[in-house]
Design an enzyme around this catalytic site. Sequence first.
Site: not given
Length: 414
Positions: A204, A206, A338
């Site tokens: 992902d 962040d 995120d």
Amino acid sequence: RTDDAEVVVFCVPSYACQRRTTLENHNTILTDALSLLAENAELSDQEGRSVAFRRAAAVMKALPGAVTGVTQLRGLPCLGEHSLRVIKDILETGASAEVESTKQSERYKALKVLTGIFGVGPKTAERWIREGIHTLQQLQDSGHTLNRAQQAGLQHYDDLNQPVAKAEADAIAEVVERAVVSVSPGAQVTLTGGFRRGKPTGHDVDFLITHPEEGGEDGLMSKVVSRLESQGFLLYQKTTRNSYLESKDGPARPASNMDRFERCFSIFKLHEDEGRGTGHPGTPTGNTAAANSGSPGDSDSRSQIHGGEQRLLVSGEDGGPEETKPAGHRPWRAVRVDLVVSPISQFAFALLGWTGSKLFERELRRWAGHEKTMSLSSHALYDNKQSRYLRATSEQEIFAHLGLEFIPPSERNA
Ligand code: 8DG
Ligand code: MN
Ligand code: MN
């Protein structure tokens, strides 16, 4: 004794936060094996075992050279009987029967497939496996009602299980930065997680967002999310208020701080032509394919990242970019992102806490608690002896408070 003299004996401190762990790993066969057992334990809700294997793997990662025999491991910390047996088997026979059988097991494979769905944790996967669900097809046929996260996870399964490249993270960073600055000009965005540690890929991307004025971050998350949503960048998002007071990772703090720390788990729609510095603010909602086919004439040859592969799009080709794409090619991919918003007073702690690695973080907290009688969280550092919070405006200050040598992000890859 002459034999002994030729053996390289390694020596490493016992807490991962005392060590410099770069991405250079001389023992990948061993660390892959131990990490697989750690993962299997984690997926099986055996946290203690999982952490033991992760600590052992981290010790092997920190060694300055390849291990060739178990005699070299004498005196190393965190190597339990079980981990040592696995290492010994691999060094002596080339493989560990336990690792190989775990890898092949239906249970492990099913846990991997099912927890590979965003929104599905080990507990849910376990429940489904007990009902005989081992594949995505079986899950879909089972008629189980999936929550919104899981539905999005299933929908974008392939994209989300494709590693995110650094170039893609940078492209998303530009989009996030533009959105943040447009709703709050002074606000700052920092790339955290694995990419801040210099990893070339991640699962992902962040980001930590803050504002130089205390309180300036108030209401920022919802504005940023609305902005990104109206631009059509979010395939899914769930914004949650920080649940700091209920969490186990720190002492209770005044309630006023609690609702200021928000985060957003999202699935981003990353267009191929995003982040090239063309200055356009992204695509408005709807008709994304047509709007984002790109203008091929505005640059010379450039590489495009898609599905983990570099594709070259050469300008001036007949017919524009469509012609260069395989049939059914989508001009975008889904990426997990995120977002965390922190007040500036807690920024250093949030930055340290969200840079990872997960084991490095865990070890920092263990060091703080066991060696310093302090409690470290992503919000604060509390000294239990002095009964007071220790302030810090940089990561360096936090390491100093903890009596640790400063370890830069690129050396926190434990
Ligand atoms: P990857 O994405 O490249 O696979 O690796 P990563 O970037 O190191 O892992 P991550 O899962 O994205 O986590 C990044 C950091 O964020 C990690 O240090 C732990 C931290 N983090 C969470 N969840 C939470 C949480 O609930 N609270 C706090 N304080 N930190 C968290 O992932
Ligand atoms: Mn990450
Ligand atoms: Mn993350």
